[in-house]
Motif scaffolding. Sequence first.
Motif, PDB file in Angstrom:
ATOM      1  N   LEU A 121       0.960  28.462  35.021  1.00  0.00           N
ATOM      2  CA  LEU A 121       0.008  29.500  34.655  1.00  0.00           C
ATOM      3  C   LEU A 121      -1.283  29.235  35.410  1.00  0.00           C
ATOM      4  O   LEU A 121      -1.841  28.139  35.332  1.00  0.00           O
ATOM      5  CB  LEU A 121      -0.251  29.473  33.142  1.00  0.00           C
ATOM      6  CG  LEU A 121      -1.418  30.331  32.628  1.00  0.00           C
ATOM      7  CD1 LEU A 121      -1.167  31.807  32.913  1.00  0.00           C
ATOM      8  CD2 LEU A 121      -1.638  30.096  31.138  1.00  0.00           C
ATOM      9  N   HIS A 122      -1.761  30.233  36.145  1.00  0.00           N
ATOM     10  CA  HIS A 122      -2.969  30.088  36.952  1.00  0.00           C
ATOM     11  C   HIS A 122      -4.060  31.010  36.416  1.00  0.00           C
ATOM     12  O   HIS A 122      -3.770  32.055  35.834  1.00  0.00           O
ATOM     13  CB  HIS A 122      -2.660  30.399  38.413  1.00  0.00           C
ATOM     14  CG  HIS A 122      -1.530  29.581  38.959  1.00  0.00           C
ATOM     15  ND1 HIS A 122      -1.686  28.259  39.324  1.00  0.00           N
ATOM     16  CD2 HIS A 122      -0.218  29.885  39.172  1.00  0.00           C
ATOM     17  CE1 HIS A 122      -0.519  27.787  39.749  1.00  0.00           C
ATOM     18  NE2 HIS A 122       0.380  28.759  39.659  1.00  0.00           N
ATOM     19  N   MET A 123      -5.305  30.608  36.629  1.00  0.00           N
ATOM     20  CA  MET A 123      -6.411  31.313  35.982  1.00  0.00           C
ATOM     21  C   MET A 123      -7.558  31.585  36.954  1.00  0.00           C
ATOM     22  O   MET A 123      -7.941  30.717  37.740  1.00  0.00           O
ATOM     23  CB  MET A 123      -6.944  30.463  34.821  1.00  0.00           C
ATOM     24  CG  MET A 123      -8.163  31.050  34.119  1.00  0.00           C
ATOM     25  SD  MET A 123      -8.925  29.860  32.991  1.00  0.00           S
ATOM     26  CE  MET A 123      -7.617  29.693  31.784  1.00  0.00           C
ATOM     27  N   LYS A 132     -12.606  39.185  37.594  1.00  0.00           N
ATOM     28  CA  LYS A 132     -11.383  38.509  37.154  1.00  0.00           C
ATOM     29  C   LYS A 132     -10.169  39.436  37.301  1.00  0.00           C
ATOM     30  O   LYS A 132      -9.149  39.072  37.890  1.00  0.00           O
ATOM     31  CB  LYS A 132     -11.513  38.067  35.692  1.00  0.00           C
ATOM     32  CG  LYS A 132     -12.629  37.093  35.424  1.00  0.00           C
ATOM     33  CD  LYS A 132     -12.690  36.692  33.970  1.00  0.00           C
ATOM     34  CE  LYS A 132     -13.063  37.846  33.049  1.00  0.00           C
ATOM     35  NZ  LYS A 132     -14.426  38.362  33.304  1.00  0.00           N
ATOM     36  N   GLY A 133     -10.300  40.649  36.739  1.00  0.00           N
ATOM     37  CA  GLY A 133      -9.192  41.594  36.819  1.00  0.00           C
ATOM     38  C   GLY A 133      -8.906  42.034  38.241  1.00  0.00           C
ATOM     39  O   GLY A 133      -7.742  42.190  38.635  1.00  0.00           O
ATOM     40  N   GLN A 134      -9.964  42.218  39.036  1.00  0.00           N
ATOM     41  CA  GLN A 134      -9.783  42.609  40.432  1.00  0.00           C
ATOM     42  C   GLN A 134      -9.094  41.500  41.220  1.00  0.00           C
ATOM     43  O   GLN A 134      -8.298  41.768  42.122  1.00  0.00           O
ATOM     44  CB  GLN A 134     -11.144  42.922  41.060  1.00  0.00           C
ATOM     45  CG  GLN A 134     -11.829  44.147  40.495  1.00  0.00           C
ATOM     46  CD  GLN A 134     -11.362  45.440  41.162  1.00  0.00           C
ATOM     47  OE1 GLN A 134     -10.191  45.588  41.496  1.00  0.00           O
ATOM     48  NE2 GLN A 134     -12.262  46.378  41.337  1.00  0.00           N
ATOM     49  N   SER A 135      -9.400  40.251  40.877  1.00  0.00           N
ATOM     50  CA  SER A 135      -8.761  39.127  41.561  1.00  0.00           C
ATOM     51  C   SER A 135      -7.275  39.090  41.245  1.00  0.00           C
ATOM     52  O   SER A 135      -6.435  38.876  42.139  1.00  0.00           O
ATOM     53  CB  SER A 135      -9.422  37.808  41.143  1.00  0.00           C
ATOM     54  OG  SER A 135     -10.798  37.805  41.449  1.00  0.00           O
ATOM     55  N   LEU A 136      -6.934  39.274  39.973  1.00  0.00           N
ATOM     56  CA  LEU A 136      -5.526  39.332  39.584  1.00  0.00           C
ATOM     57  C   LEU A 136      -4.802  40.437  40.334  1.00  0.00           C
ATOM     58  O   LEU A 136      -3.701  40.250  40.868  1.00  0.00           O
ATOM     59  CB  LEU A 136      -5.408  39.584  38.075  1.00  0.00           C
ATOM     60  CG  LEU A 136      -5.614  38.416  37.127  1.00  0.00           C
ATOM     61  CD1 LEU A 136      -5.605  38.926  35.692  1.00  0.00           C
ATOM     62  CD2 LEU A 136      -4.523  37.375  37.310  1.00  0.00           C
ATOM     63  N   ASP A 238      -6.745  36.380  27.210  1.00  0.00           N
ATOM     64  CA  ASP A 238      -7.693  36.153  26.123  1.00  0.00           C
ATOM     65  C   ASP A 238      -7.624  37.245  25.060  1.00  0.00           C
ATOM     66  O   ASP A 238      -8.045  37.021  23.913  1.00  0.00           O
ATOM     67  CB  ASP A 238      -9.120  36.100  26.669  1.00  0.00           C
ATOM     68  CG  ASP A 238      -9.391  34.831  27.459  1.00  0.00           C
ATOM     69  OD1 ASP A 238      -8.455  34.042  27.636  1.00  0.00           O
ATOM     70  OD2 ASP A 238     -10.537  34.642  27.915  1.00  0.00           O
ATOM     71  N   ARG A 239      -7.119  38.425  25.409  1.00  0.00           N
ATOM     72  CA  ARG A 239      -7.085  39.546  24.487  1.00  0.00           C
ATOM     73  C   ARG A 239      -5.719  39.724  23.820  1.00  0.00           C
ATOM     74  O   ARG A 239      -5.430  40.763  23.236  1.00  0.00           O
ATOM     75  CB  ARG A 239      -7.485  40.832  25.225  1.00  0.00           C
ATOM     76  CG  ARG A 239      -8.926  40.779  25.720  1.00  0.00           C
ATOM     77  CD  ARG A 239      -9.305  41.994  26.542  1.00  0.00           C
ATOM     78  NE  ARG A 239      -9.319  43.218  25.741  1.00  0.00           N
ATOM     79  CZ  ARG A 239     -10.316  43.593  24.956  1.00  0.00           C
ATOM     80  NH1 ARG A 239     -11.389  42.817  24.836  1.00  0.00           N
ATOM     81  NH2 ARG A 239     -10.261  44.726  24.293  1.00  0.00           N
ATOM     82  N   GLY A 285      -6.820  36.017  33.814  1.00  0.00           N
ATOM     83  CA  GLY A 285      -8.253  35.798  33.967  1.00  0.00           C
ATOM     84  C   GLY A 285      -8.841  35.355  32.648  1.00  0.00           C
ATOM     85  O   GLY A 285      -8.276  35.617  31.589  1.00  0.00           O
ATOM     86  N   SER A 286      -9.968  34.673  32.698  1.00  0.00           N
ATOM     87  CA  SER A 286     -10.597  34.219  31.469  1.00  0.00           C
ATOM     88  C   SER A 286     -12.114  34.266  31.613  1.00  0.00           C
ATOM     89  O   SER A 286     -12.666  34.033  32.698  1.00  0.00           O
ATOM     90  CB  SER A 286     -10.150  32.796  31.127  1.00  0.00           C
ATOM     91  OG  SER A 286     -10.619  32.420  29.846  1.00  0.00           O
TER      92      SER A 286
END
Length: 372
Positions: A121-123, A132-136, A238-239, A285-286
């Motif tokens: 699992l990578h973060m 974060k979301g754009q990176s994912l 996280d959600r 992402g976190s």
Amino acid sequence: KVTWEDFVAASDYVEDAVDAGLLDEAAAFEQLKVPVKQALVRDAALKSAASIASLDVEAPMKLFRRIQSLDDVDHDAVAPIGYGLDDAGDIGEAFKGLMRLPTGILPIDAALRGGFAKGQLHMYLAGTNVGKGQSLLHTGACAVYEGKFVLHATLEDPLALVQARYIANLLGVPTDTVLAEPRQCAAKLKAKFPELGRLRWSYFEPMVTPFKKIAEWVDAEEQKAGRPVDLLNLDIADRMKPPGKVDWEGKTYQAFEALYAEIASYALAEDGKGHPGGPIWCATGSQTKRSASSNGRSKSAPGTDDAADSMHKTRIAGTVVSGAYVEGDEKAGIEPGNIWHVAKNRMGPRGYTSDVTPFDLDCARIVYVHDR
């Protein structure tokens, strides 16, 4: 050490002996097979050890396949390097874990020796509006471009926006254009890249969706595709609802430990647990603590201690790539962008921090990309 010339000379000698009726051909093959396989096992073991640094996984894998084409041999007696594995096949499977998935952020991929390692699992760790979301999504788009099977579970952004951003990223056109002309852009994408990987996405209700439900969705999509997924993006973990029937009220720290441990176990897929099709890449992402969030003047990226709610998240993750927004300087001709930092890396060195990398958020790209 036996050279190839020595081996050929010995083979010719054996063939002459067989032709003269001095040696049974089948018996000769059986006698030669063991030392040949012993040599292959030694060579594979040494190449495997070297591949950890060079990431040349294909070289030992070719040897493993050659070894498996021969009969069993006592590997412990001929390969003194102890891997805790039963046979060459197990060694081959273990070294598949060295396979890397590029993040699409070039300086980070270089620092990670190719990208994220499989089975972990990578973060992406960052403050609000850093990406974060754009990176994912950027990593997912790069994986699809490379022919991978990607599943993207969103618990934040509307599904239409996620779809539009993937198409925008792959085509290099603004997201607004895709939202205004979705069918035309989708057709253009199909025409330009007829051999893209498989990409599927789904929206899950935040705070009430357990990971088990997402795992069931993964299984259903794999059944449709007839192949296992390569990358599972969770935007963002996280959600999600922690596992089990435990009342997590007031136990946020422990709740995130249980949730992230469940996801990491799924990605690792060992001992009959986790993803049924074997190890996969999994990324999320976190959020950082408010005190660690970039305020536009950041000169450093967050570390593993800066994760909000629970340090267990970064402790369990295999790789933590943190980011911070840096304002540009118009007079100096410097564009705004992000700095990236390898805060944790189980498979290699950590601590690398990039220079400011400008982004192309209009096209849903966390960094600029050369035309595909």
